[in-house]
Design a protein around this motif. Structure first.
Motif, PDB file in Angstrom:
ATOM      1  N   GLY A  78       0.812  -1.206   0.000  1.00 25.51           N
ATOM      2  CA  GLY A  78       0.000   0.000   0.000  1.00 25.51           C
ATOM      3  C   GLY A  78       0.842   1.251   0.000  1.00 25.51           C
ATOM      4  N   SER A  79       0.325   2.329  -0.568  1.00 28.00           N
ATOM      5  CA  SER A  79       1.010   3.613  -0.520  1.00 28.00           C
ATOM      6  C   SER A  79       1.102   4.092   0.925  1.00 28.00           C
ATOM      7  CB  SER A  79       0.274   4.637  -1.392  1.00 28.00           C
ATOM      8  OG  SER A  79      -1.080   4.764  -0.988  1.00 28.00           O
ATOM      9  N   PRO A  80       2.048   4.978   1.237  1.00 25.77           N
ATOM     10  CA  PRO A  80       2.346   5.310   2.635  1.00 25.77           C
ATOM     11  C   PRO A  80       1.160   5.777   3.465  1.00 25.77           C
ATOM     12  CG  PRO A  80       4.071   6.152   1.211  1.00 25.77           C
ATOM     13  CD  PRO A  80       3.002   5.617   0.309  1.00 25.77           C
ATOM     14  N   ASP A  81       0.214   6.501   2.873  1.00 29.13           N
ATOM     15  CA  ASP A  81      -0.874   7.087   3.659  1.00 29.13           C
ATOM     16  C   ASP A  81      -2.198   6.365   3.477  1.00 29.13           C
ATOM     17  OD1 ASP A  81      -1.637   9.124   5.516  1.00 29.13           O
ATOM     18  OD2 ASP A  81      -2.704  10.162   3.906  1.00 29.13           O
ATOM     19  N   LEU A  82      -2.189   5.206   2.805  1.00 30.26           N
ATOM     20  CA  LEU A  82      -3.455   4.524   2.520  1.00 30.26           C
ATOM     21  C   LEU A  82      -4.188   4.110   3.792  1.00 30.26           C
ATOM     22  CD1 LEU A  82      -5.531   3.282   0.639  1.00 30.26           C
ATOM     23  CD2 LEU A  82      -4.068   1.253   0.448  1.00 30.26           C
ATOM     24  N   ALA A  83      -3.489   3.465   4.717  1.00 30.86           N
ATOM     25  CA  ALA A  83      -4.139   3.020   5.957  1.00 30.86           C
ATOM     26  C   ALA A  83      -4.673   4.201   6.752  1.00 30.86           C
ATOM     27  CB  ALA A  83      -3.160   2.204   6.798  1.00 30.86           C
ATOM     28  N   ALA A  84      -3.894   5.279   6.836  1.00 32.29           N
ATOM     29  CA  ALA A  84      -4.345   6.464   7.569  1.00 32.29           C
ATOM     30  C   ALA A  84      -5.563   7.089   6.892  1.00 32.29           C
ATOM     31  CB  ALA A  84      -3.205   7.473   7.679  1.00 32.29           C
ATOM     32  N   TRP A  85      -5.588   7.075   5.552  1.00 28.35           N
ATOM     33  CA  TRP A  85      -6.739   7.622   4.831  1.00 28.35           C
ATOM     34  C   TRP A  85      -7.993   6.800   5.123  1.00 28.35           C
ATOM     35  CZ3 TRP A  85      -9.723   5.598   0.714  1.00 28.35           C
ATOM     36  CH2 TRP A  85     -10.600   6.520   0.125  1.00 28.35           C
ATOM     37  N   LEU A  86      -7.877   5.465   5.119  1.00 26.24           N
ATOM     38  CA  LEU A  86      -9.018   4.618   5.460  1.00 26.24           C
ATOM     39  C   LEU A  86      -9.532   4.944   6.862  1.00 26.24           C
ATOM     40  CD1 LEU A  86      -7.794   1.162   4.088  1.00 26.24           C
ATOM     41  CD2 LEU A  86      -9.539   2.638   3.076  1.00 26.24           C
ATOM     42  N   ALA A  87      -8.598   5.137   7.799  1.00 32.60           N
ATOM     43  CA  ALA A  87      -8.988   5.450   9.171  1.00 32.60           C
ATOM     44  C   ALA A  87      -9.702   6.794   9.247  1.00 32.60           C
ATOM     45  CB  ALA A  87      -7.767   5.432  10.081  1.00 32.60           C
ATOM     46  N   LEU A 118     -11.956 -13.376  -2.067  1.00 32.21           N
ATOM     47  CA  LEU A 118     -12.563 -12.151  -1.566  1.00 32.21           C
ATOM     48  C   LEU A 118     -11.593 -11.552  -0.569  1.00 32.21           C
ATOM     49  CD1 LEU A 118     -14.889 -10.132  -0.996  1.00 32.21           C
ATOM     50  CD2 LEU A 118     -15.784 -11.800   0.651  1.00 32.21           C
ATOM     51  N   PHE A 119     -11.178 -10.302  -0.808  1.00 29.53           N
ATOM     52  CA  PHE A 119     -10.240  -9.611   0.072  1.00 29.53           C
ATOM     53  C   PHE A 119     -10.972  -8.524   0.852  1.00 29.53           C
ATOM     54  CE2 PHE A 119      -7.156 -11.484  -2.739  1.00 29.53           C
ATOM     55  CZ  PHE A 119      -5.993 -11.589  -1.988  1.00 29.53           C
ATOM     56  N   LEU A 120     -10.600  -8.369   2.130  1.00 33.08           N
ATOM     57  CA  LEU A 120     -11.050  -7.253   2.948  1.00 33.08           C
ATOM     58  C   LEU A 120      -9.828  -6.462   3.392  1.00 33.08           C
ATOM     59  CD1 LEU A 120     -13.833  -8.862   5.182  1.00 33.08           C
ATOM     60  CD2 LEU A 120     -14.050  -7.756   2.951  1.00 33.08           C
ATOM     61  N   LEU A 121      -9.904  -5.152   3.223  1.00 30.85           N
ATOM     62  CA  LEU A 121      -8.774  -4.272   3.500  1.00 30.85           C
ATOM     63  C   LEU A 121      -9.203  -3.222   4.515  1.00 30.85           C
ATOM     64  CD1 LEU A 121      -5.847  -3.565   2.380  1.00 30.85           C
ATOM     65  CD2 LEU A 121      -7.022  -1.870   0.965  1.00 30.85           C
ATOM     66  N   GLY A 122      -8.523  -3.205   5.663  1.00 38.30           N
ATOM     67  CA  GLY A 122      -8.838  -2.238   6.709  1.00 38.30           C
ATOM     68  C   GLY A 122      -7.582  -1.769   7.414  1.00 38.30           C
ATOM     69  N   CYS A 123      -7.746  -1.256   8.621  1.00 34.82           N
ATOM     70  CA  CYS A 123      -6.632  -0.745   9.414  1.00 34.82           C
ATOM     71  C   CYS A 123      -6.263  -1.746  10.491  1.00 34.82           C
ATOM     72  CB  CYS A 123      -7.006   0.586  10.056  1.00 34.82           C
ATOM     73  SG  CYS A 123      -7.333   1.886   8.862  1.00 34.82           S
ATOM     74  N   GLY A 124      -4.986  -2.063  10.586  1.00 35.94           N
ATOM     75  CA  GLY A 124      -4.513  -2.997  11.592  1.00 35.94           C
ATOM     76  C   GLY A 124      -4.370  -2.338  12.955  1.00 35.94           C
ATOM     77  N   PRO A 125      -4.085  -3.134  13.983  1.00 39.47           N
ATOM     78  CA  PRO A 125      -4.005  -2.593  15.352  1.00 39.47           C
ATOM     79  C   PRO A 125      -2.861  -1.621  15.565  1.00 39.47           C
ATOM     80  CG  PRO A 125      -3.296  -4.902  15.274  1.00 39.47           C
ATOM     81  CD  PRO A 125      -3.897  -4.586  13.934  1.00 39.47           C
ATOM     82  N   PRO A 185     -18.709   1.225   4.827  1.00 37.77           N
ATOM     83  CA  PRO A 185     -18.737   2.439   5.647  1.00 37.77           C
ATOM     84  C   PRO A 185     -18.823   2.117   7.137  1.00 37.77           C
ATOM     85  CG  PRO A 185     -20.877   2.063   4.625  1.00 37.77           C
ATOM     86  CD  PRO A 185     -19.943   1.043   4.060  1.00 37.77           C
ATOM     87  N   GLY A 186     -18.118   2.916   7.934  1.00 36.98           N
ATOM     88  CA  GLY A 186     -18.166   2.751   9.376  1.00 36.98           C
ATOM     89  C   GLY A 186     -17.454   1.520   9.893  1.00 36.98           C
ATOM     90  N   VAL A 187     -16.582   0.934   9.084  1.00 36.66           N
ATOM     91  CA  VAL A 187     -15.890  -0.304   9.443  1.00 36.66           C
ATOM     92  C   VAL A 187     -14.391  -0.033   9.478  1.00 36.66           C
ATOM     93  CG1 VAL A 187     -15.485  -2.714   8.837  1.00 36.66           C
ATOM     94  CG2 VAL A 187     -17.705  -1.660   8.342  1.00 36.66           C
ATOM     95  N   ARG A 188     -13.727  -0.447  10.545  1.00 37.37           N
ATOM     96  CA  ARG A 188     -12.286  -0.209  10.672  1.00 37.37           C
ATOM     97  C   ARG A 188     -11.471  -1.436  10.276  1.00 37.37           C
ATOM     98  NH1 ARG A 188      -8.709   3.305  12.901  1.00 37.37           N
ATOM     99  NH2 ARG A 188      -6.712   2.420  13.589  1.00 37.37           N
ATOM    100  N   ARG A 189     -11.825  -2.599  10.791  1.00 38.06           N
ATOM    101  CA  ARG A 189     -11.032  -3.801  10.527  1.00 38.06           C
ATOM    102  C   ARG A 189     -11.957  -5.008  10.388  1.00 38.06           C
ATOM    103  NH1 ARG A 189      -6.757  -6.956  14.432  1.00 38.06           N
ATOM    104  NH2 ARG A 189      -5.656  -8.109  12.785  1.00 38.06           N
TER     105      ARG A 189
END
Length: 359
Positions: free
Chosen positions: A21-30, A46-53, A332-336
């Motif tokens: 992922g690009s450097p700010d992708l996870a932060a943008w999702l958050a 099926l892939f799910l992409l979110g923010c890790g701990p 929407p409204g989903v973090r991980r």
């Protein structure tokens, strides 16, 4: 600063998949409070992409045979596979985490349709699932006692037959009703769309069948957003929009890959990229010449494009055995998020008890 999530197998020294992922992708999702889902029908994932701990990307994949069309509103998901259409539901109560995940999607209901070659899937304003049965060239819904119920087909198709004549593939809802579809051609003979891949593509209005736009190259993934009809002119590698009154395709961004899958997060579009096939289906398109002119190669992954400027704000590269994506969804409204599949006994041991009923 890159987020890398390798998935290794014991039989290979190299990972079968690497997601970068690009450097700010996870932060943008958050910041946007969303997660993403995407399908890879070639490898059946099926892939799910979110923010890790720890703030990086969380990537989770599960196997579903020829996973293609995808629809989600964050609570439920619909997924088309080789011969079935699955409805997933989140079994976690609000505020409850399971192993750090705030959503757990479980395939609760599977409808066996046979091989209809289902592409785009959507849920209309009445809660009815509507899908593109590409093999039959029609829009359809589920049936209690049959494989499917046909709802509409283009006026140029003389019959409802499993011949994939025009390669109807994309569906856009407007105000909760099917309104626009994409097809690679107006052919009325078996597999005839392949002869018109370069310039035979059309956008049609539903239900009257009016041709909204023509001269496109393998159009896919029409979506209505911000009072515009957005779509991919996949054979040229262009993402853009069409004014239904004038019918002109306005490119917003060139993307280095074969485009399929489109979802929106505010003013940003999330688009899916695939690497070019060696087969005739992708060969000879304008996309090949444009990639060569720009001195690059087609890639597999996601781009997050600012629709106001056409600039790429974030990206995700998928390398390894996965070469082709089909659809993209926003949670929407989903973090991980996480999802259960059928290859382990995890799904057997997951039980959610509903409220007590009355006899």
């Amino acid at each position: 600063m890159e987020s890398r999530t390798p998935a290794a197998t014991a039989a290979r020294d190299e990972p079968w998949l690497e997601v970068t992922g690009s450097p700010d992708l996870a932060a943008w999702l958050a910041r946007q409070e969303v997660s993403l889902a995407f399908t890879t029908y070639q490898t059946g994932k099926l892939f799910l992409l979110g923010c890790g701990p720890t703030g990086g990307l969380s990537v989770l994949e599960r196997t579903f045979n020829r996973a293609m069309g995808l629809w989600t509103d964050g609570r439920a998901m619909w997924l088309s596979t080789a011969y079935q259409l699955w409805r997933f539901e989140n079994l976690l109560a609000p505020g409850v985490l399971h192993e750090g995940h705030d959503r757990c999607y479980v395939p609760l209901v599977g409808h066996t349709t046979g091989d209809l070659d289902i592409h785009d899937v959507a849920v209309d304003g009445d809660g009815r699932v509507v899908f593109v049965a590409t093999g039959f060239g029609c829009l359809a819904t589920l049936s209690d006692r049959a494989s499917f119920t046909p709802l509409w087909r283009p006026p140029f198709l003389s019959g409802l037959v499993a011949e994939d004549r025009c390669h109807l593939n994309g569906l856009a809802l407007v105000d909760g009703r099917p309104r626009y579809v994409t097809a690679v051609s107006r052919s009325d003979v078996v597999d005839g769309w392949r002869d018109r891949r370069r310039d035979g593509g059309v956008v049609l209005e539903v239900p009257d069948g009016r041709v909204v736009a023509e001269g496109l190259s393998m159009p896919h993934s029409p979506r209505w957003h911000g009072d515009r009809l957005w779509l991919h002119n996949s054979g040229t590698g262009e993402f853009g929009f069409i004014d239904p009154r004038g019918g002109r395709f306005e490119p917003v961004a060139f993307c280095p890959g074969y485009l399929r899958g489109l979802a929106f997060v505010g003013d940003h579009a999330v688009v899916g990229l695939s690497r070019s096939r060696e087969a005739k289906t992708f060969g000879g398109l304008a996309l090949e010449a444009e990639l060569a002119r720009r001195d690059t190669e087609a890639r597999c992954g996601l781009l997050v494009i600012d629709t106001r400027t056409g600039a790429v704000a974030h990206w995700l590269r998928v390398e390894g055995l996965v070469r082709e994506l089909y659809d993209v969804g926003v949670l929407p409204g989903v973090r991980r998020p996480m999802v259960l599949g059928f290859k382990t006994d995890e799904i057997q041991r997951t039980i959610a008890v509903g409220p007590e009923g009355v006899l």
